[in-house]
Motif scaffolding. Sequence first.
Motif, PDB file in Angstrom:
ATOM      1  N   GLU A   1       0.826  -1.216   0.000  1.00 13.67           N
ATOM      2  CA  GLU A   1       0.000   0.000   0.000  1.00 13.67           C
ATOM      3  C   GLU A   1       0.862   1.269   0.000  1.00 13.67           C
ATOM      4  O   GLU A   1       0.577   2.222  -0.731  1.00 13.67           O
ATOM      5  CB  GLU A   1      -0.946  -0.006   1.203  1.00 13.67           C
ATOM      6  N   ILE A   2       1.913   1.293   0.804  1.00 12.36           N
ATOM      7  CA  ILE A   2       2.797   2.466   0.855  1.00 12.36           C
ATOM      8  C   ILE A   2       3.466   2.667  -0.501  1.00 12.36           C
ATOM      9  O   ILE A   2       3.527   3.791  -1.015  1.00 12.36           O
ATOM     10  CB  ILE A   2       3.838   2.314   1.986  1.00 12.36           C
ATOM     11  N   LEU A   3       3.950   1.593  -1.114  1.00  9.00           N
ATOM     12  CA  LEU A   3       4.595   1.719  -2.434  1.00  9.00           C
ATOM     13  C   LEU A   3       3.595   2.163  -3.491  1.00  9.00           C
ATOM     14  O   LEU A   3       3.933   2.939  -4.387  1.00  9.00           O
ATOM     15  CB  LEU A   3       5.272   0.402  -2.822  1.00  9.00           C
ATOM     16  N   ARG A   4       2.349   1.707  -3.385  1.00 10.54           N
ATOM     17  CA  ARG A   4       1.305   2.152  -4.323  1.00 10.54           C
ATOM     18  C   ARG A   4       1.090   3.667  -4.182  1.00 10.54           C
ATOM     19  O   ARG A   4       1.002   4.382  -5.174  1.00 10.54           O
ATOM     20  CB  ARG A   4      -0.002   1.411  -4.043  1.00 10.54           C
ATOM     21  N   LYS A   5       1.021   4.143  -2.935  1.00 12.60           N
ATOM     22  CA  LYS A   5       0.834   5.585  -2.706  1.00 12.60           C
ATOM     23  C   LYS A   5       2.020   6.392  -3.196  1.00 12.60           C
ATOM     24  O   LYS A   5       1.867   7.557  -3.573  1.00 12.60           O
ATOM     25  CB  LYS A   5       0.581   5.854  -1.224  1.00 12.60           C
ATOM     26  N   LYS A   6       3.204   5.788  -3.193  1.00 14.23           N
ATOM     27  CA  LYS A   6       4.399   6.459  -3.710  1.00 14.23           C
ATOM     28  C   LYS A   6       4.490   6.319  -5.234  1.00 14.23           C
ATOM     29  O   LYS A   6       5.476   6.721  -5.830  1.00 14.23           O
ATOM     30  CB  LYS A   6       5.657   5.882  -3.053  1.00 14.23           C
ATOM     31  N   ARG A   7       3.472   5.721  -5.835  1.00 11.96           N
ATOM     32  CA  ARG A   7       3.378   5.519  -7.273  1.00 11.96           C
ATOM     33  C   ARG A   7       4.511   4.654  -7.832  1.00 11.96           C
ATOM     34  O   ARG A   7       4.958   4.836  -8.969  1.00 11.96           O
ATOM     35  CB  ARG A   7       3.286   6.846  -8.016  1.00 11.96           C
TER      36      ARG A   7
ATOM     37  N   THR B   1       4.982  -5.084  -9.526  1.00 15.73           N
ATOM     38  CA  THR B   1       4.234  -6.103 -10.257  1.00 15.73           C
ATOM     39  C   THR B   1       4.122  -7.402  -9.468  1.00 15.73           C
ATOM     40  O   THR B   1       3.278  -8.242  -9.770  1.00 15.73           O
ATOM     41  CB  THR B   1       4.896  -6.386 -11.619  1.00 15.73           C
ATOM     42  N   ASP B   2       4.973  -7.571  -8.455  1.00 15.95           N
ATOM     43  CA  ASP B   2       4.914  -8.769  -7.623  1.00 15.95           C
ATOM     44  C   ASP B   2       5.614  -8.462  -6.304  1.00 15.95           C
ATOM     45  O   ASP B   2       6.559  -7.653  -6.263  1.00 15.95           O
ATOM     46  CB  ASP B   2       5.596  -9.946  -8.330  1.00 15.95           C
ATOM     47  N   TYR B   3       5.137  -9.093  -5.245  1.00 19.12           N
ATOM     48  CA  TYR B   3       5.734  -8.916  -3.918  1.00 19.12           C
ATOM     49  C   TYR B   3       5.671 -10.250  -3.197  1.00 19.12           C
ATOM     50  O   TYR B   3       4.659 -10.955  -3.256  1.00 19.12           O
ATOM     51  CB  TYR B   3       4.966  -7.854  -3.130  1.00 19.12           C
TER      52      TYR B   3
ATOM     53  N   HIS C   1      12.104  -9.292   2.103  1.00 25.58           N
ATOM     54  CA  HIS C   1      11.095  -8.782   1.175  1.00 25.58           C
ATOM     55  C   HIS C   1      11.659  -8.816  -0.239  1.00 25.58           C
ATOM     56  O   HIS C   1      12.767  -8.336  -0.482  1.00 25.58           O
ATOM     57  CB  HIS C   1      10.722  -7.339   1.535  1.00 25.58           C
ATOM     58  N   ILE C   2      10.889  -9.368  -1.161  1.00 27.30           N
ATOM     59  CA  ILE C   2      11.301  -9.452  -2.562  1.00 27.30           C
ATOM     60  C   ILE C   2      10.259  -8.687  -3.372  1.00 27.30           C
ATOM     61  O   ILE C   2       9.099  -9.093  -3.450  1.00 27.30           O
ATOM     62  CB  ILE C   2      11.414 -10.916  -3.025  1.00 27.30           C
ATOM     63  N   ILE C   3      10.698  -7.558  -3.930  1.00 32.61           N
ATOM     64  CA  ILE C   3       9.798  -6.675  -4.675  1.00 32.61           C
ATOM     65  C   ILE C   3      10.195  -6.723  -6.141  1.00 32.61           C
ATOM     66  O   ILE C   3      11.365  -6.536  -6.483  1.00 32.61           O
ATOM     67  CB  ILE C   3       9.893  -5.222  -4.143  1.00 32.61           C
ATOM     68  N   LYS C   4       9.227  -6.967  -6.976  1.00 36.80           N
ATOM     69  CA  LYS C   4       9.465  -6.991  -8.416  1.00 36.80           C
ATOM     70  C   LYS C   4       8.660  -5.857  -9.031  1.00 36.80           C
ATOM     71  O   LYS C   4       7.510  -5.637  -8.654  1.00 36.80           O
ATOM     72  CB  LYS C   4       9.011  -8.340  -8.986  1.00 36.80           C
ATOM     73  N   GLY C   5       9.272  -5.134  -9.963  1.00 36.13           N
ATOM     74  CA  GLY C   5       8.551  -4.050 -10.599  1.00 36.13           C
ATOM     75  C   GLY C   5       9.401  -3.300 -11.604  1.00 36.13           C
ATOM     76  O   GLY C   5      10.502  -3.720 -11.943  1.00 36.13           O
ATOM     77  N   ARG C   6       8.865  -2.182 -12.044  1.00 40.35           N
ATOM     78  CA  ARG C   6       9.540  -1.358 -13.048  1.00 40.35           C
ATOM     79  C   ARG C   6      10.020  -0.068 -12.396  1.00 40.35           C
ATOM     80  O   ARG C   6       9.210   0.695 -11.864  1.00 40.35           O
ATOM     81  CB  ARG C   6       8.583  -1.053 -14.201  1.00 40.35           C
TER      82      ARG C   6
ATOM     83  N   VAL D   1      11.394   1.684  -1.053  1.00 39.43           N
ATOM     84  CA  VAL D   1      11.241   0.377  -0.414  1.00 39.43           C
ATOM     85  C   VAL D   1      11.732   0.442   1.027  1.00 39.43           C
ATOM     86  O   VAL D   1      11.059  -0.044   1.947  1.00 39.43           O
ATOM     87  CB  VAL D   1      11.973  -0.725  -1.218  1.00 39.43           C
ATOM     88  N   LYS D   2      12.897   1.048   1.253  1.00 31.74           N
ATOM     89  CA  LYS D   2      13.427   1.193   2.620  1.00 31.74           C
ATOM     90  C   LYS D   2      12.428   1.938   3.507  1.00 31.74           C
ATOM     91  O   LYS D   2      12.166   1.534   4.639  1.00 31.74           O
ATOM     92  CB  LYS D   2      14.758   1.950   2.615  1.00 31.74           C
ATOM     93  N   GLN D   3      11.881   3.033   2.996  1.00 33.88           N
ATOM     94  CA  GLN D   3      10.916   3.818   3.771  1.00 33.88           C
ATOM     95  C   GLN D   3       9.655   3.016   4.064  1.00 33.88           C
ATOM     96  O   GLN D   3       9.126   3.072   5.170  1.00 33.88           O
ATOM     97  CB  GLN D   3      10.551   5.104   3.030  1.00 33.88           C
ATOM     98  N   ALA D   4       9.164   2.274   3.088  1.00 35.28           N
ATOM     99  CA  ALA D   4       7.951   1.478   3.274  1.00 35.28           C
ATOM    100  C   ALA D   4       8.155   0.408   4.341  1.00 35.28           C
ATOM    101  O   ALA D   4       7.291   0.210   5.210  1.00 35.28           O
ATOM    102  CB  ALA D   4       7.524   0.842   1.946  1.00 35.28           C
TER     103      ALA D   4
END
Length: 147
Positions: free
Chosen positions: A58-64, A68-70, A93-98, A105-108
């Motif tokens: 949710e935090i990463l979504r708000k940061k735009r 694509t996967d978590y 945590h494994i975050i996949k995206g563009r 990510v650190k802040q989230a």
Amino acid sequence: MADSKATIHYGGNDFFIGISPGGHSLVMETDGERHSAATPVELLLIALGGCMGADIVEILRKKREEVTDYRVEVRGERREDFPRSFKKIQMHHIIKGRNVSEKSVKQAIELSDTKYCSVAASLRPTAEISSTFEILQESPAPQASNI
């Protein structure tokens, strides 16, 4: 203050059926050798991963950020003495995206860990919780072209 009530029924043969305050049920077992359902202690690790995962996405979504996967892997180390509570919990945590920003990510993760995740706050008095992460960058989606 919001009150929550879960109900747990003994199902026999070391099985329990937990019913959440929202009416959802899940099977647990206390025979850790059988491995046919999660144990209550295993559910603590799942709850922590779900709580922090929901916050982080949710935090990463708000940061735009274009996630694509978590996925989060949660490992717990328990004390030898009873009640054998967790003493250390490591989260990866494994975050996949563009073009996902490392700073975001650190802040989230930090916000979830220190402010928002009530499961982490509940476990923290007796468990040391640490997090690592990796970002798997995807290439941008191909652009459509006219022929």
